[in-house]
Design a protein around this motif. Structure first.
Motif, PDB file in Angstrom:
ATOM      1  N   ALA A 104       0.841  -1.208   0.000  1.00  0.00           N
ATOM      2  CA  ALA A 104       0.000   0.000   0.000  1.00  0.00           C
ATOM      3  C   ALA A 104       0.870   1.250   0.000  1.00  0.00           C
ATOM      4  O   ALA A 104       0.676   2.169   0.801  1.00  0.00           O
ATOM      5  N   TRP A 105       1.819   1.297  -0.944  1.00  0.00           N
ATOM      6  CA  TRP A 105       2.756   2.417  -0.966  1.00  0.00           C
ATOM      7  C   TRP A 105       2.135   3.673  -1.557  1.00  0.00           C
ATOM      8  O   TRP A 105       1.171   3.611  -2.326  1.00  0.00           O
ATOM      9  N   ARG A 106       2.730   4.822  -1.201  1.00  0.00           N
ATOM     10  CA  ARG A 106       2.327   6.119  -1.739  1.00  0.00           C
ATOM     11  C   ARG A 106       3.571   6.970  -1.970  1.00  0.00           C
ATOM     12  O   ARG A 106       4.586   6.772  -1.318  1.00  0.00           O
ATOM     13  N   TRP A 107       3.441   7.918  -2.883  1.00  0.00           N
ATOM     14  CA  TRP A 107       4.551   8.825  -3.155  1.00  0.00           C
ATOM     15  C   TRP A 107       4.626   9.921  -2.091  1.00  0.00           C
ATOM     16  O   TRP A 107       3.605  10.468  -1.680  1.00  0.00           O
ATOM     17  N   LEU A 108       5.835  10.234  -1.680  1.00  0.00           N
ATOM     18  CA  LEU A 108       6.110  11.433  -0.888  1.00  0.00           C
ATOM     19  C   LEU A 108       6.955  12.325  -1.789  1.00  0.00           C
ATOM     20  O   LEU A 108       8.112  12.017  -2.084  1.00  0.00           O
ATOM     21  N   THR A 109       6.356  13.422  -2.254  1.00  0.00           N
ATOM     22  CA  THR A 109       6.964  14.236  -3.314  1.00  0.00           C
ATOM     23  C   THR A 109       7.365  15.617  -2.810  1.00  0.00           C
ATOM     24  O   THR A 109       6.628  16.254  -2.052  1.00  0.00           O
ATOM     25  N   LEU A 110       8.522  16.084  -3.249  1.00  0.00           N
ATOM     26  CA  LEU A 110       8.977  17.447  -2.969  1.00  0.00           C
ATOM     27  C   LEU A 110       8.689  18.307  -4.191  1.00  0.00           C
ATOM     28  O   LEU A 110       9.278  18.086  -5.257  1.00  0.00           O
ATOM     29  N   PRO A 111       7.798  19.288  -4.096  1.00  0.00           N
ATOM     30  CA  PRO A 111       7.555  20.196  -5.227  1.00  0.00           C
ATOM     31  C   PRO A 111       8.825  20.974  -5.571  1.00  0.00           C
ATOM     32  O   PRO A 111       9.560  21.405  -4.666  1.00  0.00           O
ATOM     33  N   VAL A 112       9.086  21.119  -6.860  1.00  0.00           N
ATOM     34  CA  VAL A 112      10.326  21.775  -7.282  1.00  0.00           C
ATOM     35  C   VAL A 112      10.057  22.830  -8.346  1.00  0.00           C
ATOM     36  O   VAL A 112       9.004  22.857  -8.979  1.00  0.00           O
ATOM     37  N   HIS A 113      11.061  23.688  -8.525  1.00  0.00           N
ATOM     38  CA  HIS A 113      11.051  24.705  -9.583  1.00  0.00           C
ATOM     39  C   HIS A 113      12.282  24.513 -10.442  1.00  0.00           C
ATOM     40  O   HIS A 113      13.393  24.313  -9.925  1.00  0.00           O
ATOM     41  N   LEU A 114      12.095  24.555 -11.774  1.00  0.00           N
ATOM     42  CA  LEU A 114      13.202  24.360 -12.706  1.00  0.00           C
ATOM     43  C   LEU A 114      13.568  25.688 -13.354  1.00  0.00           C
ATOM     44  O   LEU A 114      12.885  26.161 -14.265  1.00  0.00           O
ATOM     45  N   PRO A 115      14.631  26.345 -12.909  1.00  0.00           N
ATOM     46  CA  PRO A 115      15.004  27.671 -13.416  1.00  0.00           C
ATOM     47  C   PRO A 115      15.257  27.706 -14.914  1.00  0.00           C
ATOM     48  O   PRO A 115      14.977  28.713 -15.575  1.00  0.00           O
ATOM     49  N   GLN A 116      15.793  26.625 -15.477  1.00  0.00           N
ATOM     50  CA  GLN A 116      16.079  26.575 -16.919  1.00  0.00           C
ATOM     51  C   GLN A 116      15.088  25.665 -17.653  1.00  0.00           C
ATOM     52  O   GLN A 116      15.382  25.158 -18.741  1.00  0.00           O
ATOM     53  N   GLY A 117      13.920  25.470 -17.091  1.00  0.00           N
ATOM     54  CA  GLY A 117      12.930  24.621 -17.730  1.00  0.00           C
ATOM     55  C   GLY A 117      13.364  23.170 -17.754  1.00  0.00           C
ATOM     56  O   GLY A 117      14.093  22.706 -16.872  1.00  0.00           O
ATOM     57  N   GLN A 118      12.946  22.433 -18.766  1.00  0.00           N
ATOM     58  CA  GLN A 118      13.228  20.999 -18.831  1.00  0.00           C
ATOM     59  C   GLN A 118      14.716  20.672 -18.918  1.00  0.00           C
ATOM     60  O   GLN A 118      15.125  19.558 -18.601  1.00  0.00           O
ATOM     61  N   ARG A 119      15.517  21.641 -19.340  1.00  0.00           N
ATOM     62  CA  ARG A 119      16.955  21.405 -19.469  1.00  0.00           C
ATOM     63  C   ARG A 119      17.715  21.613 -18.158  1.00  0.00           C
ATOM     64  O   ARG A 119      18.935  21.465 -18.121  1.00  0.00           O
ATOM     65  N   THR A 120      17.030  21.951 -17.086  1.00  0.00           N
ATOM     66  CA  THR A 120      17.676  22.226 -15.813  1.00  0.00           C
ATOM     67  C   THR A 120      18.429  20.996 -15.300  1.00  0.00           C
ATOM     68  O   THR A 120      17.894  19.893 -15.261  1.00  0.00           O
TER      69      THR A 120
END
Length: 249
Positions: free
Chosen positions: A55-71
């Motif tokens: 019965a697993w669940r994700w524990l997620t840290l919200p993040v921001h990517l300064p250079q978009g997908q290429r960060t």
């Protein structure tokens, strides 16, 4: 004497399989200058109640990517450190707090929560979470970062160059790398390749039920004296070191 190198991205509260790979090596190269992959283990962990591993669940840290997908991973920022720290602290206590190993795990995880609250960078938190679990496991290997080296950008050649840069003669390849690794890049510079598989020093029960979960789940379910039986000593040919997986060792 052989020197084995494991190369892996910094993961937040890494899976048992990831930790086991690092434990099987002499040096861990933190792959921090490659592109960040959202919705991967770099910023989230699988946790499960002690009585129900399925019965697993994700524990997620919200993040921001300064250079978009290429960060690159080393430049990924935490979107809300204080709220993430509060949530991580609550979730870990709820899911793991009833376990026999909680008194030993709690101070280590508290350091991770503090870094999460005070840091702006995901890399710092993910790296520390792995370091603390390695400490609990008694690992005394070397840790370096890929961003400190100037190596070939091509995928396999990069891994080979990093292995040679840390003066290792063997690269330990994880299950994901089997799909793309070009062994000729290693052969050219005299580096051997070994493929990580089910570790003989972990019991089948622990490995089967927990390899995809964060390693904290496997630790939390054991009595303090049983933590040492998670491995038979993690002894490997060529290194000569023996470490039990127990709190405080």
């Amino acid at each position: 004497m052989r020197k084995i190198c494991a190369i892996h991205q910094p993961n937040f509260l890494p899976r048992l399989s990831t930790l086991a790979k690092i434990l099987s090596a002499d040096v861990w190269v933190i792959l921090d200058d490659v592109q960040f992959c959202r919705r991967d283990y770099q910023h989230r962990a699988k946790l499960a109640p002690m009585e129900s591993p399925e019965a697993w669940r994700w524990l997620t840290l919200p993040v921001h990517l300064p250079q978009g997908q290429r960060t690159e991973i080393r430049r990924v920022e935490l979107a809300d450190p204080c709220e993430s720290a509060r949530r991580v602290s609550c979730v870990l206590a709820r899911e793991l707090g009833g376990g026999p190993m909680w008194p030993a795990l709690r101070p280590c995880l508290a350091e991770v929560v503090t870094r999460l609250r005070e840091s702006k960078l995901l890399r710092e938190v993910a790296e520390l979470s792995t370091r603390k679990l390695l400490e609990i496991a008694g690992w005394q290997g070397e840790i370096v970062r890929s961003s400190d080296f100037d190596v070939t950008p091509e995928r396999s050649a990069r891994l080979a160059d990093l292995t040679r840069a840390v003066q290792a003669d063997t690269y330990l390849c994880g299950t994901g790398g089997r799909r793309y690794l070009d062994e000729s890049a290693f052969t050219r510079i005299g580096v051997a390749v070994e493929y990580f598989d089910t570790p003989s020093w972990l019991t089948p029960e622990v490995w089967t039920s927990g390899k995809g979960l964060s390693a904290v789940c496997a630790l939390a379910r054991r009595e303090p004296h049983e933590a040492r039986t998670l491995s038979t000593g993690c002894s490997r040919m060529g290194t000569g070191w023996v470490r039990g997986w127990g709190a405080g060792e």
